[in-house]
Motif scaffolding. Sequence first.
Motif, PDB file in Angstrom:
ATOM      1  N   GLY A 320       0.821  -1.216   0.000  1.00  0.00           N
ATOM      2  CA  GLY A 320       0.000   0.000   0.000  1.00  0.00           C
ATOM      3  C   GLY A 320       0.850   1.260   0.000  1.00  0.00           C
ATOM      4  N   PHE A 321       0.353   2.302  -0.707  1.00  0.00           N
ATOM      5  CA  PHE A 321       1.028   3.603  -0.717  1.00  0.00           C
ATOM      6  C   PHE A 321      -0.004   4.725  -0.662  1.00  0.00           C
ATOM      7  N   ASN A 322       0.430   5.888  -0.212  1.00  0.00           N
ATOM      8  CA  ASN A 322      -0.380   7.100  -0.336  1.00  0.00           C
ATOM      9  C   ASN A 322      -0.325   7.516  -1.809  1.00  0.00           C
ATOM     10  N   VAL A 323      -1.463   7.491  -2.493  1.00  0.00           N
ATOM     11  CA  VAL A 323      -1.466   7.756  -3.938  1.00  0.00           C
ATOM     12  C   VAL A 323      -1.023   9.191  -4.249  1.00  0.00           C
ATOM     13  N   GLY A 324      -1.256  10.108  -3.305  1.00  0.00           N
ATOM     14  CA  GLY A 324      -0.826  11.505  -3.501  1.00  0.00           C
ATOM     15  C   GLY A 324       0.679  11.612  -3.624  1.00  0.00           C
ATOM     16  N   TYR A 325       1.412  10.808  -2.808  1.00  0.00           N
ATOM     17  CA  TYR A 325       2.871  10.828  -2.862  1.00  0.00           C
ATOM     18  C   TYR A 325       3.385  10.309  -4.208  1.00  0.00           C
ATOM     19  N   LEU A 326       2.674   9.332  -4.768  1.00  0.00           N
ATOM     20  CA  LEU A 326       3.090   8.772  -6.057  1.00  0.00           C
ATOM     21  C   LEU A 326       2.761   9.729  -7.203  1.00  0.00           C
ATOM     22  N   LEU A 327       1.584  10.356  -7.129  1.00  0.00           N
ATOM     23  CA  LEU A 327       1.210  11.304  -8.191  1.00  0.00           C
ATOM     24  C   LEU A 327       2.113  12.540  -8.183  1.00  0.00           C
ATOM     25  N   ASP A 328       2.551  12.955  -6.999  1.00  0.00           N
ATOM     26  CA  ASP A 328       3.467  14.105  -6.912  1.00  0.00           C
ATOM     27  C   ASP A 328       4.713  13.881  -7.757  1.00  0.00           C
ATOM     28  N   VAL A 329       5.319  12.700  -7.615  1.00  0.00           N
ATOM     29  CA  VAL A 329       6.561  12.454  -8.352  1.00  0.00           C
ATOM     30  C   VAL A 329       6.280  12.292  -9.838  1.00  0.00           C
ATOM     31  N   LEU A 330       5.196  11.604 -10.196  1.00  0.00           N
ATOM     32  CA  LEU A 330       4.887  11.389 -11.620  1.00  0.00           C
ATOM     33  C   LEU A 330       4.561  12.697 -12.329  1.00  0.00           C
ATOM     34  N   ASN A 331       3.970  13.635 -11.603  1.00  0.00           N
ATOM     35  CA  ASN A 331       3.642  14.948 -12.192  1.00  0.00           C
ATOM     36  C   ASN A 331       4.861  15.844 -12.357  1.00  0.00           C
ATOM     37  N   ASN A 332       5.920  15.544 -11.626  1.00  0.00           N
ATOM     38  CA  ASN A 332       7.061  16.481 -11.611  1.00  0.00           C
ATOM     39  C   ASN A 332       8.329  15.981 -12.270  1.00  0.00           C
ATOM     40  N   VAL A 333       8.337  14.728 -12.724  1.00  0.00           N
ATOM     41  CA  VAL A 333       9.479  14.280 -13.535  1.00  0.00           C
ATOM     42  C   VAL A 333       8.983  14.122 -14.966  1.00  0.00           C
ATOM     43  N   HIS A 334       9.781  14.558 -15.912  1.00  0.00           N
ATOM     44  CA  HIS A 334       9.305  14.563 -17.293  1.00  0.00           C
ATOM     45  C   HIS A 334      10.129  13.580 -18.118  1.00  0.00           C
TER      46      HIS A 334
END
Length: 368
Positions: A320-334
Motif C-alpha cells: 500500500g502507498f499514499n497515492v498523492g505521494y506517487l502522483l506528486d513524483v509522476l507529475n514532476n518528472v518529465h
Amino acid sequence: MVLIKTHRDKLLAPLQSVSGIVERRHTLPILSNVLLEKQGDRLTLLATDIEIQITTSTEVTGADGDGAVTVGARKLQEILRSLPDTTEVSLVLEDKRLQVRAGKSRFSLQTLPADDFPRMTITEGETKEFQLSQKAFRQLLGKTQYSMAAQDVRYYLNGLMLLVEGKELRAVATDGHRLAYASVEIEADLPRQELILPRKTVLELNRLLVDSEDLLKITLATNQVRFAFGSVVLVSKLIDGKFPDYERVVPASLRNHMTVGRQALMQAMNRAAILTNEKFRGVRVVLGDNSLKLIAANAEQEEASDEIEVNYQGEPIDVGFNVGYLLDVLNNVHAEEVQWSFNDANSSALISLPGNDRFKYVVMPMRI
C-alpha cells in the motif's frame, strides 16, 4: 512631486516580481508595503518579510527629480491590474500620500517613510559563488520541492537542502514519509557546503525563475543565500538546523525492478485516486508478471480497480502507498518511463529514471 510617469506594464511587471512575499496582515504595517526608490531614469522596487528580500528595477522616463516612498503593495498591484493595458500611469507624491493617476482615474494611497523600511544587509566576508542556467535550477527545484514538509515541528524539514560539493549541486527534500533527491553539474569547483532554504524561498524562486538558458548567480554566505537573475535579486535567510542524512534513507540494494510508462501509470493512479479515502488516500499496488493492478476503496465501501501492463518479472508484491505521494513524483518528472524498485511490502520503494542516476525518490509504504 511627480515620482514616475510610465506605461502600466512597465510598473506592474516588476511590482508582481517583488510582491509575492508580502504578507497580507503583518504585525509591522510597513512590511505590507513595497519600497519605491527613483534615481534618475531607474526605479527600484523592494519588498521584504524580514526572512526574504526581493529587489528589482526598471527604466522609467518622463519624470524629474529623485525620491523614495513605501506604499501598500497589494493595493497598488490591484489598481494597476484593473487599468487597461496601454494606460500611461503617473505616480505623484503629495503630502505623504501617493496619487496614482491614469486617464480620468485617480487613487490616493497612504504612505510610510522610506527611511523606516527594513532592509536585509548582505553578509560581507567569506562567500562562495557559482552560476548555472535558470532552467537547470528551476528543474532541480521542480523535481524535489513537493517533498518538503509544510508545518512540521521538525522545522528543518519545512525547507529544501542544497548541497554543493566539487562540481555538483544537489537538492534534497523530505517530510519523513518520502524523500526526493536531484542533482545537476556546475562549472565551479567548490568545497562541500550544506544549506537549508526555507519553504517560502523555494516557492518564490520557482515562481520567479523562467525555463531559459539565462544565468542565475548564487552566492552562499554563512547564514544567508543570494540569488541574482535578470533584474531580480532575492536574498534569503537560511534555516538553522541539521538536515537528515539522506544517503541512509536511499535503499542500497533492491531485488525487484519494474519499468513502466510514466503517462500510463499516472492516468491509472488518477483514476484509482477518485475512490480513495479522502484523509489517508491509500492505494494497493499489486504486482505480478508484467502486470500492475491498482486497488482503492473508501469509507463508503466504494471500490476502484485498474490494471496496466508493465515490464516486471520479479516476485509477486502486494503493497500500500499514499497515492498523492506517487502522483506528486509522476507529475514532476518529465521522462517517458520510470523505474520502480522494491524489496518487499514492508520496506521503502525507490522510484528513479532509467539510465539517470541524478534523480531518486524514496517513498514509505502504508498499511491498508
